[in-house]
Scaffold this motif. Structure first.
Motif, short mmCIF file in Angstrom:
data_model
loop_
_atom_site.label_atom_id
_atom_site.label_comp_id
_atom_site.label_asym_id
_atom_site.label_seq_id
_atom_site.Cartn_x
_atom_site.Cartn_y
_atom_site.Cartn_z
N ILE A 136 0.84 -1.20 0.00
CA ILE A 136 0.00 0.00 0.00
C ILE A 136 0.88 1.25 0.00
CG2 ILE A 136 -1.63 1.34 1.39
CD1 ILE A 136 -2.93 -1.03 -0.01
N TYR A 164 3.94 1.70 -0.90
CA TYR A 164 4.72 1.94 -2.11
C TYR A 164 3.87 1.77 -3.37
CZ TYR A 164 8.20 2.47 1.32
OH TYR A 164 8.86 2.94 2.41
N CYS A 165 2.55 1.74 -3.14
CA CYS A 165 1.60 1.83 -4.25
C CYS A 165 1.75 0.71 -5.26
CB CYS A 165 1.71 3.18 -4.94
SG CYS A 165 1.32 4.52 -3.81
N GLY A 166 2.04 -0.49 -4.76
CA GLY A 166 2.02 -1.63 -5.65
C GLY A 166 0.63 -1.82 -6.21
N ASP A 167 0.55 -2.10 -7.49
CA ASP A 167 -0.76 -2.25 -8.11
C ASP A 167 -1.57 -3.36 -7.46
OD1 ASP A 167 -0.58 -0.19 -9.84
OD2 ASP A 167 0.14 -1.38 -11.53
N GLN A 185 -2.91 -2.09 -4.01
CA GLN A 185 -3.81 -0.95 -4.19
C GLN A 185 -5.07 -1.36 -4.95
OE1 GLN A 185 -3.92 2.42 -3.52
NE2 GLN A 185 -2.04 2.66 -2.34
N ASP A 186 -4.93 -2.26 -5.92
CA ASP A 186 -6.11 -2.66 -6.69
C ASP A 186 -7.04 -3.55 -5.87
OD1 ASP A 186 -5.33 -1.19 -8.83
OD2 ASP A 186 -4.50 -2.87 -9.98
N GLY A 207 -8.88 -1.17 -3.98
CA GLY A 207 -9.74 -0.42 -4.90
C GLY A 207 -10.98 -1.20 -5.30
#
Lengths: 600, 600
Positions: free
Chosen positions: B191, B193-196, B199-200, B203
């Motif tokens: 989260i 480091y905004c790993g897809d 985050q997905d 989301g």
């Protein structure tokens, strides 16, 4: 509830927010040095910055690392910082302003979101009218989270409205993202006696997982209130006694404590909080109906907050009532109502907690108002032609239209007159003797009894209701209005037929509004071309025009406070005792039509 | 959020409720004479009855008129009446009980709803396993409002699990009515480091308008915590310091204060409430992991409430933390969490506020437990054969399997050993010299260094991880377990190869579980045939079997408290410092595989 009222949904911007919070991406805006009113924990916290990106809050803490070359840094030294204020129950139409002008008027006072119930326009123009207001709201930064009117018409079978809302219409409306719930369910008899119409309207809202707002005005907190709440109704703004509000909160119903232009409930109902020391999470502050003059002179929720303080509510508690509590009421607290990471950056700067003076307002991270002035352009919205030509009266109106024939041969008759009580909602059925002149019944200024007509104006049915009203105190002239709850037909009251015809025709010509005439001259007129209810002029101008109209009332002899408000309730057949709709006189204690003339 | 966990949705029964409230229809049940804990207003109210129909509360007030011939009247004189308790974060698998047996164990303690995260079974059996637990939960009156496991595998690339959960799987799961949100997002680096992937997963949950639950265990409340919350994560149970909990609440995150069998956080974290006197609406009490013995000896949320009182939290505030606060956290407060009209009749009777002893429990209006005993039948659920035969190990295991060859010619080698810290989560990488015997490396009881093997058991890949563990203190025998976080492969530790093989084969035979053997004899065994994690035996029996197993541990020389818990963490590669998975030794500070033998 999913929130369609923010710049972007959280999942589209969460990576940016996480990057900003950690200093990898510069913030769009950083607010420094303010005293943050933390409505989650009911604390005031100093020494914390707020970093904003993509319209949302990325960080509440030390934002030094979030400031880049293009970051706008706002110095909030000496200011209190609160979440944007939310009004959980409000009718925009009561302000006579268009949505855009209403938004312009309230945003500088700290209001960032409202839950409007477009009940009035829906009575006139139906769902199409509601959709116009929704459309217009998108031209403004104000978050207008509409609820669907639930009671159109207010009293089915006793009046003609422009539209009809039933369970099917509600089910359809609930599919709209812009509609977050159901408007005040005023038909509490329908709920209590389990009428399918009312129960199904609520049911369709619950099925759609949206919020049902209430209107329970009985001074009864036992079986009836329980039945009403048990039917799924989540909040109510109709408490006028502290015990009403308290018993609602105790039953898990949000008590929306009201302080409107005409309804001053707060002094009394705030005692539910101040005297009983209860957990106040189920209490909100709302305005319901606000006139342009109040908005100009007092403000909006900032004014209600000041009143709350005056009545002994702690400032942080009061602010919770217009922020987190309102957001939790509508189950939108994941996006609104607090200054916290991930939430919409709807933020209000306050000069002090004593004054509650709003000095700056941000919505979705943009500064939208400063020192009482809107700082953004609001693109005008053009209402369609059908919405601004809502006067559909079948027959030409002339002085002759107002002739009221007496029974053949009668020299005197007794009529049922509607006696008004200044600034109060109920009226009284009064029997008045009128002398017959040339076979006709006329207004009798000496007895303060005036001819009153209601013309159906939606479908050219030609229906006309005829009655008499007592209590305005005017000695000459006539008045007319298309703000005539809830059907908003054309209401005309006057001392003589010629002035009554002039009043009526003046409004037909200007597309609706409110007017006072005397001796063939228009003394004051408030044109309300949008559905006969609203005007797209700015609040300052409207306030002035309305003031002039009030002066005209005084000029013809009426000393009532806000006489147009009292007049507008003459047709509202859900209130006691006697009302006049376009279909005739209604005994509202028995829900029966009654004849004008009392048979003796 | 729409609630699929009640007897009937409100809109199907609102007419009945309204009728009952007003005395037109008799109630199914009326509770009289209790002292109601009103969690909405934080008051204790006397003299009010509760009328119930169709599983929901119709009235809180005078129910005299609601009592008919067939109405069950419950006398609550002298009792306190609270809403049913809700546990906002809990893993059923930790209890080793099936869902049905877990429900039977906790309902008599006042628990009426839980938000289980079936993370363990999902690692073994994937979504199919989750669906089995959902199905089983429907056989019980307990409201099991599942969250979807978010981190399967826990550390992708470093272990083999039975399944994989990505954004697509989460999006699919969110379509299920029984799933109300996302399970603890342990992958906070993902989260931050905004790993897809991470985050997905969040989301997809937000898009479905469901709740994201968290797991943020860093002692950092600045940039990282803000980034984590800003990504849409609503609650977190990982606060171990009062300031962690406080800072979370201040940022609009629900702080779920934990008191589990092994995690005793409450004494410390409750200071966030007791010392800072903040509004506690964002605080909840949860259990996370509870062992059968704790359930028998202490209870569930009733026990945690007692602990809360011990640490100075006011009883009504504490009860809010397991009722209305939890319901608001999951935005289900319109149906759950309070004793109010329209809400599910989930109700707990308490002997006193001091003891928090539960004497009666109602769920959906039915009495389901009395004086510690369940009073309803729970129809057994049969897990499908594939769920009870989850030991898929490719190669036969014999004593030879456990031979560890030393480098050719070496007389002594230095190995990386995992040194355990009793009852703590982290471990230490320790370098230990082992003498080579016959070209092999053996366990060295004198140095307290034991051979440790992890066999992949999901897909018959034949993968085996080999290492050494230090700190169990045993002098003989071996242990094995299929509760081996989070992949739950077959973990074997022992002093000699023959016992290790026996331990492993004992579990293969019984479908998984935990075992201690010595000198060719099984000393204690807890069979966990459901996914190698759970057993459908009652809690009393399980508590006894587990106690016997613990005795067996002591018999072979281990004096650690709950040694199986510590052992189960050996493969958990998201924890520091050194872990062993089926793929080998992992340096969890660098997330690299490292060789067993230290090159010097």
């Amino acid at each position: 509830m999913r929130n369609y009222f923010c710049k972007k949904p959280l999942w589209e911007v969460s990576r940016t927010l996480a990057g900003v919070a950690q200093g990898r991406i510069p913030a769009d805006t950083v607010i420094r040095g303010g005293k943050i009113i933390n409505v989650c924990t009911a604390e005031i916290l100093e020494g914390l910055d707020i970093a904003i990106a993509e319209g949302r809050i990325a960080l509440v803490g030390d934002a030094s690392a979030c400031i880049g070359e293009h970051t706008k840094v706002i110095d909030a030294a000496g200011r209190y910082i609160a979440p944007g204020f939310l009004d959980g129950h409000i009718h925009i139409e009561s302000s006579m302003l268009s949505v855009a002008e209403y938004a312009k008027a309230v945003i500088p006072h700290g209001t960032t979101g409202i839950y409007p119930d477009p009940h009035e326009i829906c009575n006139v123009l139906g769902m199409d009218g509601v959709k116009c207001m929704i459309e217009e709201s998108k031209h403004t930064p104000l978050k207008c989270m509409f609820v669907m009117p639930s009671c159109v018409p207010a009293v089915p079978g006793f009046e003609d409205t422009g539209s009809f809302i039933g369970p099917n219409e509600v089910a359809e409306a609930m599919k709209l993202n812009e509609i977050v719930g159901l408007g005040e369910m005023m038909n509490f008899p329908g709920i209590l006696y389990c009428g399918d119409h009312a129960q199904d309207i609520v049911g369709e809202t619950l099925k759609a997982d949206k919020i049902v707002t209430g209107h329970y005005s009985l001074p009864e907190t036992g079986a009836g209130l329980n039945a009403y709440i048990a039917s799924g109704i989540r909040c109510c703004h109709e408490s006028t006694r502290a015990e009403d509000a308290l018993e609602k909160m105790r039953r898990g119903m949000y008590a929306q404590l009201r302080e409107g232009s005409a309804w001053h409930d707060l002094q009394e109902v705030s005692r539910a909080i101040t005297e009983h020391k209860v957990d106040s999470r189920y209490a909100c502050l709302i305005s319901d109906d606000t006139h342009p003059h109040t908005l100009i002179a007092n403000g909006h929720l900032d004014h209600i907050l000041r009143r709350a303080l005056e009545f002994g509510i702690d400032p942080v508690t009061a602010i919770q009532m217009v922020t987190i509590n309102a957001a939790q009421c509508f189950q939108m607290d994941h996006d609104l109502g607090s200054i916290a990471p991930g939430k919409c950056a709807d933020i209000v700067f306050l000069e002090s907690l004593e004054s509650m003076n709003v000095t700056k307002v941000l919505i979705d991270g943009d500064v939208v108002a400063e020192n009482g002035q809107l700082t953004v352009e609001v693109k005008p919205y053009e209402y369609p032609e059908w919405a601004t030509s809502s006067m559909h009266i079948r027959d030409e109106i002339t002085a002759e239209t107002f002739r009221v024939e007496a029974p053949v041969g009668a020299a005197e008759v007794t009529v049922r007159a509607i006696e008004l009580i200044p600034a109060k909602v109920p009226d009284i059925e009064r029997h008045v003797k009128l002398r017959v002149k040339n076979g006709l019944l006329e207004s009798d200024v000496e007895q303060d009894v005036l001819k009153t007509f209601v013309f159906e104006r939606h479908h050219e049915t030609g229906k006309v209701g005829v009655g008499f009203t007592k209590g305005f105190g005017i000695s000459k002239g006539a008045m007319a209005s298309t703000v005539a709850h809830d059907a908003h037909n054309l209401l005309v009251v006057g001392t003589n037929d010629a002035d009554m015809a002039l009043a009526a025709n003046t409004l037909i010509e200007c597309g609706g509004g409110m007017v006072v005439v005397c001796d063939g001259e228009v003394l004051g007129c408030v044109p309300l071309p949008i559905a006969g209810l609203m005007n797209a002029k700015p609040v300052e101008e409207m306030s002035e025009i309305v003031s002039k109209l009030e002066q005209s009332w005084a000029d013809i002899g009426c000393n009532m406070p806000s006489p147009f408000m009292t007049m507008a309730l003459i047709p509202l057949a859900c209130l006691p005792e006697l009302r006049l709709t376009d279909r005739g006189l209604v005994d509202c204690t028995k829900f029966e039509f009654v004849p004008l003339i009392v048979e003796e």
